[in-house]
Design a protein around this motif. Structure first.
Motif, PDB file in Angstrom:
ATOM      1  N   THR A 124       0.815  -1.211   0.000  1.00  0.00           N
ATOM      2  CA  THR A 124       0.000   0.000   0.000  1.00  0.00           C
ATOM      3  C   THR A 124       0.852   1.265   0.000  1.00  0.00           C
ATOM      4  OG1 THR A 124      -1.670  -1.173   1.241  1.00  0.00           O
ATOM      5  CG2 THR A 124      -1.859   1.209   1.194  1.00  0.00           C
ATOM      6  N   ILE A 125       0.461   2.204  -0.843  1.00  0.00           N
ATOM      7  CA  ILE A 125       1.080   3.520  -0.774  1.00  0.00           C
ATOM      8  C   ILE A 125      -0.005   4.533  -0.496  1.00  0.00           C
ATOM      9  CG2 ILE A 125       3.011   3.066  -2.302  1.00  0.00           C
ATOM     10  CD1 ILE A 125       1.408   4.506  -4.501  1.00  0.00           C
ATOM     11  N   SER A 126       0.361   5.648  -0.023  1.00  0.00           N
ATOM     12  CA  SER A 126      -0.620   6.687   0.293  1.00  0.00           C
ATOM     13  C   SER A 126      -0.023   8.036  -0.046  1.00  0.00           C
ATOM     14  CB  SER A 126      -0.969   6.617   1.786  1.00  0.00           C
ATOM     15  OG  SER A 126      -2.025   7.495   2.057  1.00  0.00           O
ATOM     16  N   VAL A 127      -0.754   8.819  -0.804  1.00  0.00           N
ATOM     17  CA  VAL A 127      -0.273  10.146  -1.191  1.00  0.00           C
ATOM     18  C   VAL A 127      -1.300  11.169  -0.712  1.00  0.00           C
ATOM     19  CG1 VAL A 127       0.413  11.639  -3.091  1.00  0.00           C
ATOM     20  CG2 VAL A 127       0.820   9.177  -3.229  1.00  0.00           C
ATOM     21  N   TRP A 128      -0.964  11.922   0.296  1.00  0.00           N
ATOM     22  CA  TRP A 128      -1.893  12.883   0.876  1.00  0.00           C
ATOM     23  C   TRP A 128      -1.577  14.296   0.410  1.00  0.00           C
ATOM     24  CZ3 TRP A 128      -6.200  12.130   3.689  1.00  0.00           C
ATOM     25  CH2 TRP A 128      -6.414  10.860   4.234  1.00  0.00           C
ATOM     26  N   ALA A 129      -2.614  15.047   0.143  1.00  0.00           N
ATOM     27  CA  ALA A 129      -2.416  16.469  -0.150  1.00  0.00           C
ATOM     28  C   ALA A 129      -2.277  17.260   1.141  1.00  0.00           C
ATOM     29  CB  ALA A 129      -3.587  17.009  -0.960  1.00  0.00           C
ATOM     30  N   GLY A 130      -2.652  16.661   2.246  1.00  0.00           N
ATOM     31  CA  GLY A 130      -2.385  17.288   3.538  1.00  0.00           C
ATOM     32  C   GLY A 130      -3.575  17.941   4.208  1.00  0.00           C
TER      33      GLY A 130
ATOM     34  N   VAL B 205      -7.460   3.753  -5.207  1.00  0.00           N
ATOM     35  CA  VAL B 205      -8.618   4.455  -4.652  1.00  0.00           C
ATOM     36  C   VAL B 205      -8.229   5.920  -4.480  1.00  0.00           C
ATOM     37  CG1 VAL B 205     -10.252   4.570  -2.733  1.00  0.00           C
ATOM     38  CG2 VAL B 205      -9.322   2.351  -3.451  1.00  0.00           C
ATOM     39  N   LEU B 206      -8.964   6.796  -5.165  1.00  0.00           N
ATOM     40  CA  LEU B 206      -8.634   8.218  -5.178  1.00  0.00           C
ATOM     41  C   LEU B 206      -9.767   9.004  -4.521  1.00  0.00           C
ATOM     42  CD1 LEU B 206      -7.378   6.809  -7.863  1.00  0.00           C
ATOM     43  CD2 LEU B 206      -7.067   9.147  -8.657  1.00  0.00           C
ATOM     44  N   LYS B 207      -9.405   9.981  -3.746  1.00  0.00           N
ATOM     45  CA  LYS B 207     -10.377  10.945  -3.248  1.00  0.00           C
ATOM     46  C   LYS B 207     -10.202  12.217  -4.074  1.00  0.00           C
ATOM     47  CE  LYS B 207     -11.546   8.417   0.412  1.00  0.00           C
ATOM     48  NZ  LYS B 207     -12.855   7.761   0.521  1.00  0.00           N
ATOM     49  N   VAL B 208     -11.317  12.690  -4.644  1.00  0.00           N
ATOM     50  CA  VAL B 208     -11.257  13.846  -5.534  1.00  0.00           C
ATOM     51  C   VAL B 208     -12.135  14.955  -4.951  1.00  0.00           C
ATOM     52  CG1 VAL B 208     -11.497  14.635  -7.928  1.00  0.00           C
ATOM     53  CG2 VAL B 208     -11.056  12.210  -7.446  1.00  0.00           C
ATOM     54  N   ALA B 209     -11.563  16.119  -4.789  1.00  0.00           N
ATOM     55  CA  ALA B 209     -12.338  17.250  -4.271  1.00  0.00           C
ATOM     56  C   ALA B 209     -11.808  18.540  -4.903  1.00  0.00           C
ATOM     57  CB  ALA B 209     -12.225  17.328  -2.752  1.00  0.00           C
ATOM     58  N   ASN B 210     -12.714  19.424  -5.226  1.00  0.00           N
ATOM     59  CA  ASN B 210     -12.347  20.728  -5.804  1.00  0.00           C
ATOM     60  C   ASN B 210     -11.430  20.583  -7.021  1.00  0.00           C
ATOM     61  OD1 ASN B 210     -13.790  21.986  -3.708  1.00  0.00           O
ATOM     62  ND2 ASN B 210     -11.986  21.842  -2.354  1.00  0.00           N
ATOM     63  N   GLY B 211     -11.732  19.585  -7.838  1.00  0.00           N
ATOM     64  CA  GLY B 211     -11.001  19.436  -9.104  1.00  0.00           C
ATOM     65  C   GLY B 211      -9.618  18.862  -8.978  1.00  0.00           C
ATOM     66  N   LYS B 212      -9.297  18.268  -7.839  1.00  0.00           N
ATOM     67  CA  LYS B 212      -7.977  17.632  -7.750  1.00  0.00           C
ATOM     68  C   LYS B 212      -8.012  16.398  -6.846  1.00  0.00           C
ATOM     69  CE  LYS B 212      -5.789  21.296  -6.208  1.00  0.00           C
ATOM     70  NZ  LYS B 212      -4.796  22.197  -5.576  1.00  0.00           N
ATOM     71  N   VAL B 213      -7.022  15.570  -7.027  1.00  0.00           N
ATOM     72  CA  VAL B 213      -6.905  14.364  -6.213  1.00  0.00           C
ATOM     73  C   VAL B 213      -6.269  14.748  -4.893  1.00  0.00           C
ATOM     74  CG1 VAL B 213      -5.784  12.100  -6.037  1.00  0.00           C
ATOM     75  CG2 VAL B 213      -6.712  12.869  -8.235  1.00  0.00           C
ATOM     76  N   THR B 214      -6.985  14.453  -3.803  1.00  0.00           N
ATOM     77  CA  THR B 214      -6.462  14.822  -2.479  1.00  0.00           C
ATOM     78  C   THR B 214      -5.856  13.630  -1.745  1.00  0.00           C
ATOM     79  OG1 THR B 214      -8.634  14.452  -1.491  1.00  0.00           O
ATOM     80  CG2 THR B 214      -8.115  16.699  -2.222  1.00  0.00           C
TER      81      THR B 214
END
Lengths: 72, 486
Positions: B20-26, B263-272
Motif C-alpha cells: 500500500t502507498i498513500s499520497v496525501w495532499a495534507g 482508490v482516489l479521493k477527488v475534491a475541488n477538481g484535484k486528487v487529495t
C-alpha cells in the motif's frame, strides 16, 4: 541488446523475455541452467514475471544460493 | 557491489508483503469529496481462464463503490491457442472484456500480432477505445488510435487518459515489422509533453501506458503531470509501490493473475488522496457464472480439433519430427537454416492421417519464439559442437543443411561436416539467416555474427502455418544428422 543481471553485463537478442535473460545469464557465467529458474526482480525490488519483456540496459536481479559477491 | 545486489534482493523479499502507498495532499477531505476507484490489468496475453473470478471481483468492487473505472494497459492478445487460433483471432478476449465492461485500453505491441486488418476488426468489436498517442497512421489507413480519452463521471468529474506504446531500439513496437507497415511511431518521452494541456482539462489525469516499468519511471521525469501511471509491458508485479517525481507508478504482473486497485479521493477538481496496491485475482472466492460458461465454451472450441493437414505416413522419432519442425521454422522469412533441440520435441510419433492444431501443440507446447541470427558456417559449427557435447549425443535437428558430427575416441565432438541440400559445402564467411527457438538462443553457447532478434512468432505457429500451406506432410524417415568417429 545490452542487459545486466546481478551487475553482469551481457548481450541478448532483441525481444528476449525475462526467462531468456536469466537462462542466458547462467550460460554467460558458465553455470548450469537450473531446471527451475529463480525469481527475478527489478532495481526497485518488484517481481518480474518470467514471460515479461525486457527493456534495453535493464538491470535484473536474481537470488543465487552460491552468490558470494565474486562478480564485483 | 555485492551489497547493492543483496540490498535489492532483501527489499524484494520483504516488500512482497507491503502493498500500500498513500499520497496525501495534507488537508482534511471536504464534504463533497468523490471516491473514484481505478482498476487496471495489463499483459493479459489471451489468458481467459481467470475471467470468471476477475469479473466477479470487479462486480464486487462496483457493488461497494459508485465510481469504478476499469482499464487494460495493453497486450491483451497472444499467449493462448484457444484465443490465438480462434477463427476470428483474439475475439474471445474482446467478448470477455466487453462483458467485464472495460472503459479503455492502452494499445500494446502484441495487439499487432494478428495483423492490422484483424486488429481493426477487434477494435470495432470492442466496447472500449484503444488508445495511443505515439502511434500514427495516415489518412487512408482505417486503423486509428485515439491519443487520449476523457471520461466524465455522473457527477461531472472528468478523468483524462493518455497512452503510449513501447518502442524498441529499431524504433518499432516489439512485433514483426511486416505487421507494422504504413504506421509511424514516435518516441513516448518526446511525444508526451505535447499533451501537458490534459492536466488542466480534467480533474483526474491517468497515464495508461504500455512502456515498461522503467520507462514509466523515465516518463515521470519529463511528464510529471499524471495523478498515477498504470502501466504494462514488462510484466512487473509491483510489490514495492512508490512514487517517482510524486507520481505513483503501478503495474500488475501479467495473465490476469493480479489487478491494480487505486482508490482516489477527488475534491475541488484535484486528487487529495490516493492509495494503490495489487490484488491477487486468484484469491477471490466468487465466480461470474456467465463468464464461466463463455470461457468453457471457448476452451471446448472444436477449432482446436480442426484438421490443418495430413501426414502421408507415420512421422516417428526425433529425426523426422525435428525435421518437420525446422522445415516449418525455415519457411518463415528471411530464414534459410533452422535448428530444433531434441528436448523441445514432446511426442514420439505423429501418426499417419489427419493433423490437428491440438497435435501441433502436443508436439511443440512450450510457446518458444523463433529467433533470427546471422550465422557464418563457423558460428553454425560452434552451435552444433556445443549442443552435441552437452550430452555427447545428437541434440539439434536442422533444416536447410545436413551435418555429420565428427567425434574423437572419447565421443566428444571436435568438428562438423556441414552440407547444403545439394551436397555442396557452405560458403566460408557467408552469413546465413538462421533460426532457433528462444530456448536454444538463450541456453546454448555459440558464436554469432549478429545480436539476433525475435521474429515475434512462436514455433508452433510457424508449424501450423507450414502444415496448412503444405497440406500433405511427408517427413517420414527424414534423417539429416549423422555422427562419425574420427
Amino acid at each position: 541488446m545490452k542487459l545486466f543481471i546481478n551487475q553482469i553485463e551481457f548481450q541478448i537478442y532483441r525481444g528476449a523475455k525475462v526467462m531468456d535473460a536469466v537462462r542466458a545469464y547462467y550460460t554467460t557465467t558458465r553455470q548450469d541452467v537450473p531446471a527451475i529458474l529463480p525469481p527475478a526482480f527489478d532495481r526497485y525490488g518488484n517481481l518480474l514475471e518470467p514471460d515479461g519483456e525486457l527493456l534495453p540496459e535493464q538491470r535484473v536481479f536474481i537470488f543465487e544460493p552460491q552468490f558470494d559477491g565474486r562478480h564485483d | 557491489m555485492a551489497d547493492m545486489i543483496k540490498r535489492i534482493l532483501l527489499l524484494a523479499s520483504v516488500a512482497i508483503h507491503s502493498l500500500t502507498i498513500s499520497v496525501w495532499a495534507g488537508t482534511p477531505a471536504p464534504a463533497d469529496t468523490t471516491t473514484l476507484v481505478l482498476l487496471s490489468v495489463n499483459d493479459m496475453h489471451a489468458r481467459i481462464d481467470q475471467f470468471p473470478q476477475f469479473i466477479s471481483m470487479v462486480d464486487s468492487i462496483r457493488s461497494h463503490h459508485k465510481h469504478v473505472l476499469l482499464f487494460s494497459a495493453g497486450d491483451m492478445f497472444t499467449g493462448n491457442p484457444v484465443v490465438d487460433q480462434y477463427p476470428d483471432k483474439g475475439y474471445p478476449i474482446i467478448e470477455l472484456m466487453n462483458m467485464a465492461r472495460f472503459d479503455a485500453t492502452a494499445t500494446g505491441n502484441h495487439e499487432f500480432d494478428y495483423g492490422q486488418e484483424t486488429l481493426l476488426e477487434r477494435i470495432k468489436q470492442a466496447d472500449f477505445p484503444f488508445l495511443s498517442a505515439n502511434i500514427h497512421t495516415t489518412g487512408d489507413n482505417p486503423l486509428k488510435f485515439k491519443p487520449y480519452h476523457i471520461i466524465t463521471l455522473e457527477n461531472g468529474i472528468k478523468v483524462g487518459l493518455i497512452s503510449f506504446i513501447q518502442l524498441n531500439e529499431a524504433g518499432l513496437p516489439d512485433s514483426h515489422p511486416s505487421r507494422l507497415e504504413g504506421i509511424t511511431f514516435t518516441d513516448a518521452l518526446s511525444t508526451a509533453p505535447a499533451y501537458t494541456f490534459l492536466r488542466d482539462s480534467c480533474d483526474v489525469f491517468v497515464a495508461l501506458t504500455h512502456l515498461g516499468f522503467e520507462t514509466d519511471v523515465k516518463l515521470t521525469e519529463v511528464f510529471p503531470f499524471p495523478d498515477i501511471i498504470l502501466g504494462g509491458h514488462t510484466h512487473t508485479l509491483v510489490t514495492n509501490p512508490r512514487t517517482f517525481n510524486n507520481v505513483p507508478v503501478m503495474q500488475a504482473g501479467s495473465g490476469l493473475r493480479h489487478v491494480t486497485i487505486a482508490v482516489l479521493k477527488v475534491a475541488n477538481g484535484k486528487v487529495t488522496h490516493l492509495e494503490a496496491r495489487n490484488l491477487d485475482v486468484r484469491t477471490h472466492s466468487g465466480i461470474n457464472s456467465q463468464a464461466l460458461a463463455l470461457v468453457e465454451k471457448y476452451n471446448d472450441n472444436p477449432e482446436l480439433n480442426q484438421i490443418i493437414g495430413t501426414a502421408a505416413d507415420d512421422i516417428a522419432g526425433s529425426d523426422a519430427l525435428g525435421s518437420l519442425i525446422t522445415d516449418a521454422m525455415a519457411s518463415v522469412a528471411p530464414l534459410e537454416i533452422a535448428f530444433q533441440n531434441k528436448g523441445g520435441i514432446r511426442i514420439d510419433n505423429l501418426p499417419k492421417g489427419d493433423i490437428t492444431i491440438k497435435d501441433v501443440f502436443r508436439l511443440d507446447p512450450f510457446g518458444n519464439e523463433l529467433i533470427h541470427f546471422m550465422l557464418s558456417p563457423d558460428d553454425i559449427k560452434s552451435l552444433i559442437i556445443n549442443a552435441y557435447n552437452r550430452e555427447k549425443s545428437i541434440d539439434l535437428y536442422p533444416s536447410g543443411i545436413t551435418y555429420t558430427v565428427i567425434t574423437n575416441p572419447e565421443g566428444i565432438a571436435i568438428d562438423v561436416d556441414i552440407r547444403m541440400p545439394d551436397g555442396s559445402l557452405p560458403v566460408p564467411g557467408k552469413l546465413y539467416n538462421t533460426g532457433v527457438s528462444s530456448y536454444v538462443a538463450s541456453s546454448y553457447t555459440f558464436s554469432r555474427s549478429s545480436e539476433g532478434e525475435s521474429l515475434y512468432i512462436i514455433t508452433a505457429e510457424s508449424l501450423i502455418n507450414f502444415i496448412r500451406s503444405q497440406k500433405l506432410i511427408g517427413n517420414s524417415g527424414t534423417k539429416r544428422v549423422f555422427v562419425r568417429q574420427q
